[in-house]
Design a protein around this motif. Structure first.
Motif, mmCIF file in Angstrom:
data_model
loop_
_atom_site.group_PDB
_atom_site.id
_atom_site.type_symbol
_atom_site.label_atom_id
_atom_site.label_comp_id
_atom_site.label_asym_id
_atom_site.label_seq_id
_atom_site.Cartn_x
_atom_site.Cartn_y
_atom_site.Cartn_z
ATOM 1 N N SER A 45 0.883 -1.250 -0.216
ATOM 2 C CA SER A 45 -0.452 -0.024 0.148
ATOM 3 C C SER A 45 1.064 1.298 -0.074
ATOM 4 N N GLY A 47 0.385 5.793 0.537
ATOM 5 C CA GLY A 47 -0.960 6.431 1.575
ATOM 6 C C GLY A 47 -0.454 7.836 0.399
ATOM 7 N N GLY A 49 2.892 9.145 0.049
ATOM 8 C CA GLY A 49 4.197 8.728 0.139
ATOM 9 C C GLY A 49 5.168 9.807 0.789
ATOM 10 N N ARG A 50 4.814 10.212 1.839
ATOM 11 C CA ARG A 50 5.630 10.811 2.780
ATOM 12 C C ARG A 50 7.027 9.703 3.653
ATOM 13 N N SER A 51 6.997 8.906 3.962
ATOM 14 C CA SER A 51 7.937 8.432 4.456
ATOM 15 C C SER A 51 8.923 8.629 3.507
ATOM 16 N N THR A 114 -2.035 9.813 5.180
ATOM 17 C CA THR A 114 -3.009 8.772 5.325
ATOM 18 C C THR A 114 -3.085 8.767 6.961
ATOM 19 N N GLY A 117 -1.333 4.853 6.639
ATOM 20 C CA GLY A 117 -0.171 5.805 7.006
ATOM 21 C C GLY A 117 0.440 5.414 7.275
ATOM 22 N N ASN A 121 3.298 3.090 9.790
ATOM 23 C CA ASN A 121 5.084 3.732 10.716
ATOM 24 C C ASN A 121 4.380 3.806 12.240
ATOM 25 N N HIS A 124 4.788 9.398 15.525
ATOM 26 C CA HIS A 124 4.945 10.355 17.161
ATOM 27 C C HIS A 124 4.297 11.358 16.037
ATOM 28 N N ILE A 175 -4.946 -1.694 5.345
ATOM 29 C CA ILE A 175 -6.253 -1.141 6.314
ATOM 30 C C ILE A 175 -6.984 -0.209 5.219
ATOM 31 N N LYS A 356 14.066 15.290 19.983
ATOM 32 C CA LYS A 356 12.671 15.116 20.349
ATOM 33 C C LYS A 356 13.290 14.937 21.433
ATOM 34 N N TYR A 405 14.205 4.573 12.184
ATOM 35 C CA TYR A 405 13.671 4.855 11.978
ATOM 36 C C TYR A 405 12.693 3.840 10.181
HETATM 37 C C1 FAD Z 1 7.947 17.452 6.650
HETATM 38 C C2 FAD Z 1 7.974 15.445 7.169
HETATM 39 C C3 FAD Z 1 8.141 15.326 8.319
HETATM 40 C C4 FAD Z 1 7.561 14.582 9.049
HETATM 41 N N1 FAD Z 1 6.917 14.648 10.622
HETATM 42 C C5 FAD Z 1 7.818 13.277 11.189
HETATM 43 C C6 FAD Z 1 7.504 13.500 12.082
HETATM 44 O O1 FAD Z 1 7.298 13.968 12.994
HETATM 45 N N2 FAD Z 1 6.737 11.749 13.155
HETATM 46 C C7 FAD Z 1 7.048 10.927 12.055
HETATM 47 O O2 FAD Z 1 6.511 9.534 12.660
HETATM 48 N N3 FAD Z 1 6.681 10.694 11.046
HETATM 49 C C8 FAD Z 1 7.293 12.086 10.356
HETATM 50 N N4 FAD Z 1 7.600 11.647 9.243
HETATM 51 C C9 FAD Z 1 7.184 10.692 8.446
HETATM 52 C C10 FAD Z 1 5.523 10.645 8.064
HETATM 53 O O3 FAD Z 1 4.787 10.515 8.673
HETATM 54 C C11 FAD Z 1 5.423 8.762 8.185
HETATM 55 O O4 FAD Z 1 6.212 8.830 6.992
HETATM 56 C C12 FAD Z 1 4.172 8.544 6.984
HETATM 57 O O5 FAD Z 1 3.829 7.182 7.635
HETATM 58 C C13 FAD Z 1 3.594 9.065 5.900
HETATM 59 O O6 FAD Z 1 2.188 8.551 5.863
HETATM 60 P P1 FAD Z 1 1.401 8.228 3.950
HETATM 61 O O7 FAD Z 1 0.236 8.298 3.923
HETATM 62 O O8 FAD Z 1 2.722 9.102 3.352
HETATM 63 O O9 FAD Z 1 1.823 6.918 3.842
HETATM 64 P P2 FAD Z 1 3.540 6.276 2.988
HETATM 65 O O10 FAD Z 1 4.469 7.050 3.203
HETATM 66 O O11 FAD Z 1 2.330 6.262 1.530
HETATM 67 O O12 FAD Z 1 2.986 4.862 3.701
HETATM 68 C C14 FAD Z 1 3.859 4.453 4.665
HETATM 69 C C15 FAD Z 1 3.480 3.245 5.008
HETATM 70 O O13 FAD Z 1 2.685 2.793 5.394
HETATM 71 C C16 FAD Z 1 2.091 1.876 4.444
HETATM 72 N N5 FAD Z 1 -0.033 1.950 4.410
HETATM 73 C C17 FAD Z 1 0.274 3.246 3.431
HETATM 74 N N6 FAD Z 1 -1.516 2.911 3.727
HETATM 75 C C18 FAD Z 1 -2.345 1.849 3.708
HETATM 76 C C19 FAD Z 1 -2.555 1.292 4.236
HETATM 77 N N7 FAD Z 1 -4.353 1.928 3.936
HETATM 78 N N8 FAD Z 1 -2.755 0.046 4.390
HETATM 79 C C20 FAD Z 1 -1.791 -0.941 4.983
HETATM 80 N N9 FAD Z 1 0.009 -0.258 4.692
HETATM 81 C C21 FAD Z 1 -0.215 1.349 4.381
HETATM 82 C C22 FAD Z 1 2.644 1.822 3.210
HETATM 83 O O14 FAD Z 1 2.895 0.333 3.265
HETATM 84 C C23 FAD Z 1 3.522 2.132 4.419
HETATM 85 O O15 FAD Z 1 4.906 0.864 4.710
HETATM 86 C C24 FAD Z 1 7.739 12.701 8.776
HETATM 87 C C25 FAD Z 1 7.926 12.742 6.760
HETATM 88 C C26 FAD Z 1 7.882 14.597 5.992
HETATM 89 C C27 FAD Z 1 7.743 14.552 5.155
#
Ligand code: FAD
Length: 455
Positions: A45, A47, A49-51, A114, A117, A121, A124, A175, A356, A405
């Motif tokens: 999956s 979301g 793409g912010r990982s 999302t 996401g 992950n 926090h 999910i 932090k 992480y």
């Molecule tokens: C500017 C910035 C600041 C950030 N600050 C923090 C922070 O303070 N703390 C922190 O913890 N993180 C932080 N992050 C990281 C970010 O919060 C995580 O990477 C988050 O998971 C991204 O969510 P996403 O929806 O983009 O998921 P994606 O990056 O697209 O995917 C993340 C993971 O979730 C899985 N996933 C997504 N959707 C589903 C679903 N429906 N079912 C099952 N699995 C799924 C994907 O397979 C992947 O393994 C930050 C990122 C950025 C760019």
């Protein structure tokens, strides 16, 4: 059956970029039919793409976008419990519910994530020392398994799957929906104190003195400072502001629209170099003064980078790596000092370095944070020498009992990862029970040996 598009995609760090087969299903049946068809060796999956690294990539395999699963299902105004589809973003939640007096219980440093996401992950925020991770506010979720079965997971029902899925980087299944608690707030603002720390020891002292008083705390570190100034930083400490303190004249639950900026193309990689980063760090530290009770809107406090769309392009075409590690309290001082020294000695620098304090670990088998301190660095990728350097940092982190992480990782080795995550075998056992053929797998999971190379 739904069609895919072969696309070159990357995480937020723009490294690595991989060709994946991207699907945009709009019904759950599309996903179950696709998996049953065996069209791709694996699926993961994605979301928003912010990982940063390869967590949501699947080289030569399937990537499932969740953009079409973004509906609110139910909201209970009495309890603040929201049920929604996993593709709903934190931005959408804030837009709909903040004007009604509700905010997210935990949020990362961007609202462009999302719900799926955030659970996968186990993200926090600046309040980990008080409120834990996002998943700690999740009551339950529906998970689509590799078999096509949809199971209801909570701490009581399918609890093994619940704890494997929070922080389980999408490897247990998809999910579909989740229920979690929002928190009541009187305003869209925070009351913030700024404190300057002259070095790392001073920063630790200030965190220890203030941790109980503030729900949110974070320190920005000048990672180019050395000697007695090593780790000098600006602490930002905040609590949700009561409506009575907001003097904007309008609705305290709304903030003014702000100008949005955009980085339209990749900057040349020389723009962010040691000297420009030094100038920024120097200016940032010196502009800030100790300040009390400043009323700051939620967007500026939680999401300062979100006002510049595509800011990751400022790092150039090669991209950048975000490196985040957590150390236990006993080794935090030594581990972080050594990390900052090594960064400086390597001639590399981080535009943003964020410290932090973190609270107790939860039951998520691959969940990242535990009690101690966590440091995140953004390092431009100018040359391949960065990777041996990051491997050295991995060893340093492991030697101090710390861990990195998964949301930020793009380079760790299987051995280091296994060393840092003692519950890996338990996670693999839960996964093997529901997904013996590794239908759900990602580039990262294969690189780190979380799942085997092929099925
Ligand atoms: C500017 C910035 C600041 C950030 N600050 C923090 C922070 O303070 N703390 C922190 O913890 N993180 C932080 N992050 C990281 C970010 O919060 C995580 O990477 C988050 O998971 C991204 O969510 P996403 O929806 O983009 O998921 P994606 O990056 O697209 O995917 C993340 C993971 O979730 C899985 N996933 C997504 N959707 C589903 C679903 N429906 N079912 C099952 N699995 C799924 C994907 O397979 C992947 O393994 C930050 C990122 C950025 C760019």
């Amino acid at each position: 059956m739904i069609k895919h598009k072969e696309s070159l995609i990357a995480g937020w760090g723009n490294y690595p970029a991989e060709v994946c087969n991207v699907y945009r299903p709009d019904r759950v049946r599309d996903i179950t039919e696709l998996i049953a068809s065996g069209a791709q060796p694996h699926y993961i999956s994605r979301g928003l793409g912010r990982s940063y690294g390869d967590t949501a990539l699947n080289h030569g395999s399937g990537v499932l976008l969740h953009t079409e699963f973004a509906r609110f299902v139910h909201f209970d105004e009495q309890t603040g419990i929201l049920e929604c589809e996993a593709g709903v973003s934190f931005e959408e939640i804030i837009e709909h519910f903040l004007p009604r007096g509700w905010f997210l219980p935990v949020t990362p440093g961007t609202k462009f994530v999302t719900v799926g996401g955030a659970i996968a992950n186990d993200v926090h925020g600046k309040n980990h020392h008080v409120d834990g991770t996002f998943s700690q506010h999740v009551l339950d979720f529906k998970l689509l398994l590799a078999s096509g079965e949809i199971v209801h997971c909570s701490r009581e029902e399918q609890s093994d799957l619940f704890y494997a899925t929070i922080g389980g980087v999408g490897l247990t299944g998809v999910i579909l929906t989740a229920r979690f608690r929002l928190i009541p707030v009187e305003s869209a603002y925070l009351e913030v104190d700024y404190l300057k720390a002259k070095n790392l020891d001073h920063a630790f002292e200030l965190f220890a003195q203030t941790n109980e008083k503030y729900q949110y705390s974070v320190a920005w570190i000048d990672c180019l400072s050395k000697g007695d100034n090593l780790g000098r930083s600006v602490l930002m400490l905040g609590n949700h502001a009561p409506a009575s303190k907001v003097k904007t004249g309008g609705d305290p639950l709304r903030i003014k629209n702000k100008p949005k900026f955009n980085v339209p193309f990749n900057f040349p990689s020389f723009v962010l170099n040691r000297w420009s980063i030094r100038a920024f760090n120097f200016a940032y530290y010196n502009i800030h003064q100790n300040e009390k009770s400043k009323i700051v809107d939620y967007d500026s406090f939680f999401y300062p980078l979100d006002s510049v769309h595509n800011w990751n392009r400022a790092y150039g075409k090669k991209g950048f790596v975000q490196y985040q590690a957590v150390f236990p309290p006993e080794t935090s001082r030594q581990g972080l000092t050594e990390m900052l020294k090594r960064l400086s000695q390597s001639g590399r620098s981080s535009f943003l370095a964020v410290l932090k304090s973190s609270g107790e670990q939860n039951g998520g088998l691959l969940s990242f944070p535990f009690k101690g301190y966590t440091l995140a660095l953004d390092i431009p990728l100018h040359d391949d020498g960065l990777f041996p350097f990051l491997r050295e940092l991995d060893e340093l982190v492991a030697a101090h009992g710390g861990r990195i992480y998964l949301a930020k990782d793009s380079e760790a080795s299987p051995a280091t990862f296994a060393n840092m995550y003692p519950d890996l075998a338990k996670f693999q056992a839960v996964k093997a029970a529901v997904d013996p053929n590794n239908v759900f797998s990602s580039s990262q999971a294969r690189r780190l040996g979380i799942v085997e190379e092929s099925r």
